[in-house]
Write a protein that holds these residues in place. Structure first.
Motif, PDB file in Angstrom:
ATOM      1  N   ILE A  19      -1.887  -0.411   3.062  1.00  0.00           N
ATOM      2  CA  ILE A  19      -1.577  -1.516   3.969  1.00  0.00           C
ATOM      3  C   ILE A  19      -0.124  -1.383   4.421  1.00  0.00           C
ATOM      4  O   ILE A  19       0.761  -1.091   3.618  1.00  0.00           O
ATOM      5  N   ARG A  20       0.098  -1.632   5.701  1.00  0.00           N
ATOM      6  CA  ARG A  20       1.458  -1.645   6.231  1.00  0.00           C
ATOM      7  C   ARG A  20       1.844  -3.087   6.559  1.00  0.00           C
ATOM      8  O   ARG A  20       1.034  -3.857   7.055  1.00  0.00           O
TER       9      ARG A  20
ATOM     10  N   MET B 182      -4.758   2.673   8.955  1.00  0.00           N
ATOM     11  CA  MET B 182      -4.084   1.828   7.958  1.00  0.00           C
ATOM     12  C   MET B 182      -3.981   0.392   8.484  1.00  0.00           C
ATOM     13  O   MET B 182      -3.579   0.170   9.624  1.00  0.00           O
ATOM     14  N   GLU B 183      -4.358  -0.578   7.650  1.00  0.00           N
ATOM     15  CA  GLU B 183      -4.285  -1.974   8.067  1.00  0.00           C
ATOM     16  C   GLU B 183      -2.827  -2.398   8.270  1.00  0.00           C
ATOM     17  O   GLU B 183      -1.926  -1.925   7.587  1.00  0.00           O
ATOM     18  N   GLN B 184      -2.625  -3.327   9.189  1.00  0.00           N
ATOM     19  CA  GLN B 184      -1.282  -3.799   9.514  1.00  0.00           C
ATOM     20  C   GLN B 184      -1.245  -5.329   9.454  1.00  0.00           C
ATOM     21  O   GLN B 184      -2.100  -6.004  10.033  1.00  0.00           O
ATOM     22  N   PHE B 185      -0.249  -5.873   8.747  1.00  0.00           N
ATOM     23  CA  PHE B 185      -0.032  -7.316   8.687  1.00  0.00           C
ATOM     24  C   PHE B 185       1.439  -7.622   8.931  1.00  0.00           C
ATOM     25  O   PHE B 185       2.314  -6.796   8.632  1.00  0.00           O
ATOM     26  N   ASP B 186       1.693  -8.811   9.441  1.00  0.00           N
ATOM     27  CA  ASP B 186       3.087  -9.226   9.584  1.00  0.00           C
ATOM     28  C   ASP B 186       3.702  -9.503   8.220  1.00  0.00           C
ATOM     29  O   ASP B 186       4.831  -9.115   7.934  1.00  0.00           O
ATOM     30  N   VAL B 187       2.937 -10.201   7.370  1.00  0.00           N
ATOM     31  CA  VAL B 187       3.428 -10.609   6.050  1.00  0.00           C
ATOM     32  C   VAL B 187       2.354 -10.328   5.002  1.00  0.00           C
ATOM     33  O   VAL B 187       1.207 -10.767   5.162  1.00  0.00           O
TER      34      VAL B 187
ATOM     35  N   ARG C 272       9.552  -0.844   7.792  1.00  0.00           N
ATOM     36  CA  ARG C 272       8.317  -1.484   7.330  1.00  0.00           C
ATOM     37  C   ARG C 272       8.015  -1.089   5.899  1.00  0.00           C
ATOM     38  O   ARG C 272       8.627  -0.188   5.337  1.00  0.00           O
ATOM     39  N   PHE C 273       7.036  -1.783   5.332  1.00  0.00           N
ATOM     40  CA  PHE C 273       6.617  -1.508   3.964  1.00  0.00           C
ATOM     41  C   PHE C 273       5.210  -0.925   3.965  1.00  0.00           C
ATOM     42  O   PHE C 273       4.373  -1.298   4.788  1.00  0.00           O
ATOM     43  N   VAL C 274       4.977  -0.014   3.055  1.00  0.00           N
ATOM     44  CA  VAL C 274       3.644   0.562   2.865  1.00  0.00           C
ATOM     45  C   VAL C 274       3.204   0.259   1.433  1.00  0.00           C
ATOM     46  O   VAL C 274       3.905   0.609   0.476  1.00  0.00           O
ATOM     47  N   LEU C 275       2.064  -0.403   1.294  1.00  0.00           N
ATOM     48  CA  LEU C 275       1.539  -0.761  -0.017  1.00  0.00           C
ATOM     49  C   LEU C 275       0.286   0.039  -0.310  1.00  0.00           C
ATOM     50  O   LEU C 275      -0.644   0.081   0.512  1.00  0.00           O
ATOM     51  N   ALA C 276       0.264   0.681  -1.457  1.00  0.00           N
ATOM     52  CA  ALA C 276      -0.952   1.337  -1.926  1.00  0.00           C
ATOM     53  C   ALA C 276      -1.669   0.354  -2.828  1.00  0.00           C
ATOM     54  O   ALA C 276      -1.105  -0.133  -3.816  1.00  0.00           O
TER      55      ALA C 276
END
Length: 391
Positions: A148-149, A1-6, A138-142
């Motif tokens: 994406i996390r 899963m991809e990870q971003f700060d923002v 954290r947030f998880v976006l589908a």
């Protein structure tokens, strides 16, 4: 899963600006948007020249259930700050009226500047966000491009205005999902619509423009009015539409520079043989003067033949034209959405949801709506910078 700060949802004015500010904090930033191109509202704004700010910006130029909420962000990112950015980008600009600043060239220069400012962040267009979940801290976006996390999510998807360029109520739905309140929303900075008896005057005058003053219980505005086939438009009407409520009447002074009755009486003494319509052309655009004279049954009448009570009635008709709009043209043509995410649930310094750490709402989707004239762009820059620096 991809990870971003923002992860920033929305590649409009606020979203792109927020990306640049967050990038400046050393964050790994991703901007997502379902549209094929970024910042469509910038492209079409200001007649294609983008009224990118207003030097008279202050909390008194915004509507909100809490009009002081915007003060913090606006004080920390001012119109002068944005002008500095524009100057550094080599974009020529001019002040039009009332503090409104426009590009000399195309509005897309502003978009290019914002994209250049966020170089180093990732922009993904044609990407749909299907869900946003909060997983511990954290947030998880589908999304249509995969999961994406993110440590923080900034919602910059705007309001409902101009759906043909992709506007939706996504921000409001997401806010409710996380327990935030949403105030009533309606179209703002939008042409008003009128009943047939008012259109009888407006339609033949389509294209005529003049400076007027419109009085409303919330205030008085002096700006240009435009007659159209559908009724009335122009800056004065767009401005008052944000204050107007269904069922209310408006009083419009079609000749704010003069007391029409007094002017006609003076002209009667000086040159009474001229036609009433001719006398009116010294105060109004010719087509409007002729229409008003015809409406009063005075198309061929001499000024000298009119008793003062007739001139008083003409004066009242022009200086105190009272009419009742039946509605607005709706979100289809509205420049912005009035109302939105309740400011009671947001921190004024960071635009972060008080009960959901890491979740921010910025720009038009918040219950902060500016007057016509570049104020809404300045709110986009200021709220975006506040959230981006806090990310």
């Amino acid at each position: 899963m991809e990870q971003f700060d923002v992860v920033i949802l929305g590649a409009g004015a606020a979203g792109l600006f927020c990306a640049g500010s967050a990038l400046g904090q050393g964050r790994r930033v991703l901007v997502l948007d379902h549209a094929a191109t970024p910042a469509e509202k910038i492209r079409i704004s200001g007649g294609g020249r983008c009224n990118f700010t207003n030097m008279a910006t202050g909390p008194d130029r915004f509507l909100s259930q809490n009009r002081r909420f915007c003060a913090s962000a606006l004080s920390r990112y001012s119109p002068a700050d944005f002008v500095t950015l524009v100057d550094r980008a080599g974009i020529a600009w001019h002040e039009k009226t009332l503090g409104q600043l426009f590009c000399d060239g195309k509005a897309t220069q502003i978009t290019d500047m914002l994209l250049d400012r966020m170089k180093g962040a990732e922009l993904r267009l044609r990407t749909t966000v299907e869900s946003v979940q909060h997983d511990s801290d954290r947030f998880v976006l589908a999304t249509s491009g995969g999961a994406i996390r993110a440590n923080r999510v900034v919602v910059a998807t705007g309001g409902k205005s101009i759906p043909k360029i992709g506007a939706t109520g996504f921000a409001y739905d997401l806010a409710r999902q996380f327990g935030l309140r949403v105030t009533d929303t309606r179209p703002a900075l939008v042409p008003l619509t009128f009943a047939e008896q008012d259109l009888a005057l407006c339609k033949p005058l389509a294209g005529v423009s003049l400076e007027v003053r419109i009085d409303h219980k919330e205030g008085s505005f002096r700006d240009a009015l435009l007659f159209t086939h559908r009724g009335l438009s122009g800056p004065a009407i767009l401005q008052i539409s944000s204050f107007w409520q269904g069922g209310e009447s408006l009083q419009i002074d079609l000749c704010p520079q003069a007391d029409v009755a007094a002017a006609l009486k003076r002209r009667k003494q000086e040159s009474g043989k001229i036609a009433v319509a001719t006398a009116l052309t010294h105060l109004l655009p010719e087509r409007l003067a002729q229409a008003i004279a015809a409406e009063a049954g005075l198309s061929k009448a001499r000024l000298a033949d009119q008793p003062n009570k007739v001139l008083d009635a003409l004066g009242a008709r022009l200086n105190r034209w009272t009419l009742r709009p039946v509605g607005t043209e709706g979100y289809r043509t509205a420049e912005v959405t009035l109302g939105g995410i309740d400011t009671r649930d947001l921190d004024a310094r960071t635009l972060q949801a008080r009960q959901v750490p890491g979740l921010h709402f910025i720009g038009e989707c918040v219950d902060v709506t500016g007057w016509l004239g570049g104020y809404n762009f300045q709110w986009a820059w200021a709220s975006a910078d506040a959230a981006g620096r806090a990310a």
